[in-house]
Design an enzyme around this catalytic site. Structure first.
Site, PDB file in Angstrom:
ATOM      1  N   ARG A 167       0.813  -1.224   0.000  1.00  0.00           N
ATOM      2  CA  ARG A 167       0.000   0.000   0.000  1.00  0.00           C
ATOM      3  C   ARG A 167       0.850   1.279   0.000  1.00  0.00           C
ATOM      4  O   ARG A 167       0.322   2.380  -0.017  1.00  0.00           O
ATOM      5  CB  ARG A 167      -0.995  -0.001   1.170  1.00  0.00           C
ATOM      6  CG  ARG A 167      -2.063   1.097   1.041  1.00  0.00           C
ATOM      7  CD  ARG A 167      -3.066   1.082   2.169  1.00  0.00           C
ATOM      8  NE  ARG A 167      -2.455   0.843   3.460  1.00  0.00           N
ATOM      9  CZ  ARG A 167      -1.750   1.733   4.149  1.00  0.00           C
ATOM     10  NH1 ARG A 167      -1.562   2.950   3.692  1.00  0.00           N
ATOM     11  NH2 ARG A 167      -1.210   1.405   5.322  1.00  0.00           N
ATOM     12  N   TYR A 219     -16.901   8.210 -18.358  1.00  0.00           N
ATOM     13  CA  TYR A 219     -17.247   6.859 -17.923  1.00  0.00           C
ATOM     14  C   TYR A 219     -18.261   6.943 -16.758  1.00  0.00           C
ATOM     15  O   TYR A 219     -18.100   7.775 -15.852  1.00  0.00           O
ATOM     16  CB  TYR A 219     -15.969   6.145 -17.483  1.00  0.00           C
ATOM     17  CG  TYR A 219     -16.210   4.828 -16.830  1.00  0.00           C
ATOM     18  CD1 TYR A 219     -16.632   3.735 -17.576  1.00  0.00           C
ATOM     19  CD2 TYR A 219     -16.045   4.656 -15.458  1.00  0.00           C
ATOM     20  CE1 TYR A 219     -16.875   2.512 -16.967  1.00  0.00           C
ATOM     21  CE2 TYR A 219     -16.275   3.441 -14.844  1.00  0.00           C
ATOM     22  CZ  TYR A 219     -16.693   2.374 -15.611  1.00  0.00           C
ATOM     23  OH  TYR A 219     -16.935   1.171 -15.011  1.00  0.00           O
ATOM     24  N   ASP A 231      -8.576  10.299 -19.052  1.00  0.00           N
ATOM     25  CA  ASP A 231      -8.755   8.847 -18.980  1.00  0.00           C
ATOM     26  C   ASP A 231      -8.478   8.273 -20.368  1.00  0.00           C
ATOM     27  O   ASP A 231      -9.247   8.477 -21.303  1.00  0.00           O
ATOM     28  CB  ASP A 231     -10.191   8.557 -18.509  1.00  0.00           C
ATOM     29  CG  ASP A 231     -10.446   7.074 -18.282  1.00  0.00           C
ATOM     30  OD1 ASP A 231      -9.836   6.249 -18.990  1.00  0.00           O
ATOM     31  OD2 ASP A 231     -11.282   6.751 -17.421  1.00  0.00           O
ATOM     32  N   LYS A 245      -9.195  -3.135 -18.899  1.00  0.00           N
ATOM     33  CA  LYS A 245      -9.604  -3.189 -20.301  1.00  0.00           C
ATOM     34  C   LYS A 245      -8.411  -3.593 -21.180  1.00  0.00           C
ATOM     35  O   LYS A 245      -7.982  -4.717 -21.116  1.00  0.00           O
ATOM     36  CB  LYS A 245     -10.212  -1.843 -20.710  1.00  0.00           C
ATOM     37  CG  LYS A 245     -11.163  -1.247 -19.664  1.00  0.00           C
ATOM     38  CD  LYS A 245     -12.408  -2.086 -19.430  1.00  0.00           C
ATOM     39  CE  LYS A 245     -13.201  -1.662 -18.194  1.00  0.00           C
ATOM     40  NZ  LYS A 245     -13.560  -0.273 -18.090  1.00  0.00           N
TER      41      LYS A 245
HETATM   42  C1  PLP Z   1     -13.964   0.568 -17.015  1.00  0.00           C
HETATM   43  C2  PLP Z   1     -13.568   1.990 -17.041  1.00  0.00           C
HETATM   44  C3  PLP Z   1     -13.191   2.666 -15.864  1.00  0.00           C
HETATM   45  C4  PLP Z   1     -13.241   2.006 -14.502  1.00  0.00           C
HETATM   46  O1  PLP Z   1     -12.345   0.963 -14.405  1.00  0.00           O
HETATM   47  P1  PLP Z   1     -12.504  -0.272 -13.369  1.00  0.00           P
HETATM   48  O2  PLP Z   1     -11.287  -1.068 -13.622  1.00  0.00           O
HETATM   49  O3  PLP Z   1     -13.790  -0.955 -13.689  1.00  0.00           O
HETATM   50  O4  PLP Z   1     -12.548   0.329 -12.001  1.00  0.00           O
HETATM   51  C5  PLP Z   1     -12.767   3.977 -15.980  1.00  0.00           C
HETATM   52  N1  PLP Z   1     -12.748   4.608 -17.172  1.00  0.00           N
HETATM   53  C6  PLP Z   1     -13.111   3.991 -18.314  1.00  0.00           C
HETATM   54  C7  PLP Z   1     -13.063   4.744 -19.594  1.00  0.00           C
HETATM   55  C8  PLP Z   1     -13.533   2.673 -18.296  1.00  0.00           C
HETATM   56  O5  PLP Z   1     -13.904   2.073 -19.439  1.00  0.00           O
END
Ligand code: PLP
Length: 377
Positions: free
Chosen positions: A43, A97, A168, A193
């Site tokens: 952590r 998102y 993001d 992803k």
């Molecule tokens: C899925 C996603 C998130 C969140 O990610 P997690 O791993 O589910 O917490 C944030 N931004 C985008 C663009 C996403 O597709």
């Protein structure tokens, strides 16, 4: 080094004991402390397996330093809370998102943070800025309409007014877009992803300058959200094929977008690689590839979306995205199900809108699958 080489070699831990070519999995959460200053602890975000992945991601995004997380939302929330607190204001895009959107609407009030949602447009973001704005959060391309915002202009707005800009980069990945080079301060990822890429791993990351990374790490130490060594290793292994996967996925997506655009049962295709798409010119100026996410609207008079989804054989109706397998979902019934039908219509998400996360399969097989489902639906 080029990205393909960084994917394979970047950050790998050189193990003097065995001289193995892979980073060993260091399972310890406890490390001896005598005669050392920087004691590793999960952590504290400073274990050898975390460091190896952060070094690889930094090299890919052109960052100085970064923090690895156990989910994308841990990265998003830690990055925002590192720079905004009570009395501050945050500008966000309304196409962010869903989880990031909900983080603002559910928690910012309680934390004393004000926020304004702006359209996917740099001028709208500039208009939303107030003297108290500390952070701007954007996404490009957006989910599920693949909207594009001028990243350089948003970065400039931030720099002129001393506001931290966070982007993001989950949809584009560093293979297709490097926002730090365009002037953005902090890149965040849902590594769940494309970075993980096999739909079997939850993780996140924030990549930035050294001073900003220190601030994010300080917030993250309070919030938790660290990734364990096993998952770090799985992610490091996945990243070795990131450029191969994303290049193939991007090429497949371009072919599928062209197929769908020409199909009589398809109203509209949202893909920034299409020359007639509204964001195409800006996308061309800031992306090296247009990515592997697209969405399209079926003409429900000809094809029912519900029966279309049930007839697909290879492409699976499933949530999430970015894996090697092609997945499809109807945002009206998944990511945007909690939004009222009127509001969905206002933002352009109809019940027949389908979002495709294109995988690495053979493009002809994918097109044949879409085709047979379209015929029979
Ligand atoms: C899925 C996603 C998130 C969140 O990610 P997690 O791993 O589910 O917490 C944030 N931004 C985008 C663009 C996403 O597709």
């Amino acid at each position: 080094m080029k990205k393909e080489t960084i994917c394979v070699h970047g950050g790998t831990y050189r193990d003097a004991a065995t001289r193995g070519v892979n980073t060993p999995i260091f399972t310890s959460s406890s490390f001896e402390y005598l005669d050392r200053d920087d004691i590793p602890y999960p952590r504290y975000f400073n274990t050898p397996n975390q460091d190896a992945v952060v070094r690889k991601l930094c090299a890919l995004e052109g960052a100085e330093d970064g923090v690895l997380f156990s989910s994308g939302m841990a990265a998003v929330s830690s990055a925002i809370l590192a720079f905004a607190g009570a009395g501050d204001h945050v500008v966000m895009m309304d196409e962010l998102y869903g989880g990031t959107h909900a983080f603002a609407t559910d928690m910012f009030d309680r934390l004393g943070i004000r926020h304004t949602f702006a359209a996917t447009d740099a001028a709208a973001v500039a208009d939303a800025v107030t003297p108290r704005t500390k952070v701007i959060v954007i996404e490009s391309p957006t989910n599920p309409l693949l909207g594009i915002i001028d990243i350089r202009r948003v970065a400039q707005i931030g720099r002129e007014r001393g506001i931290v800009t966070i982007l993001d980069n989950t949809f584009a990945t560093p293979v297709n877009q490097c926002p730090l080079q365009l002037g953005i301060d902090v890149v965040v990822h849902s590594g769940t992803k494309y970075l993980g890429g096999h739909s079997d791993l939850s993780c996140g990351a924030a990549l930035t300058s050294r001073p900003h990374a220190s601030k994010i790490r300080a917030a993250a130490r309070h919030l938790g959200g660290s990734l364990n060594a096993m998952m770090c290793y799985l992610l490091e292994r996945s990243l070795k094929t990131l450029s191969l996967r994303v290049e193939r996925q991007t090429a497949n997506a371009a072919r599928i977008a062209a197929y769908l655009s020409a199909h009589a049962s398809v109203f509209r295709v949202n893909y920034p690689g299409q020359p007639d798409s509204p964001g195409h010119e800006i996308a061309r100026s800031q992306m090296t590839g247009f990515g592997a996410m697209l969405s399209f609207e079926l003409d429900e008079r000809i094809v029912s979306a519900a029966s279309f989804l049930r007839r697909l054989r290879i492409i699976r109706p499933a949530v999430s995205l970015g894996g090697v397998e092609t997945l499809i979902c109807a945002p009206a019934g998944t990511s945007h199900a909690k939004i009222s039908p009127e509001e969905r219509r206002r933002i352009g998400i109809s019940d027949s809108l389908l979002r495709l996360s294109v995988g690495i399969e053979d493009a002809d097989d994918l097109i044949a699958d879409l085709d047979q489902a379209m015929e029979k639906a």
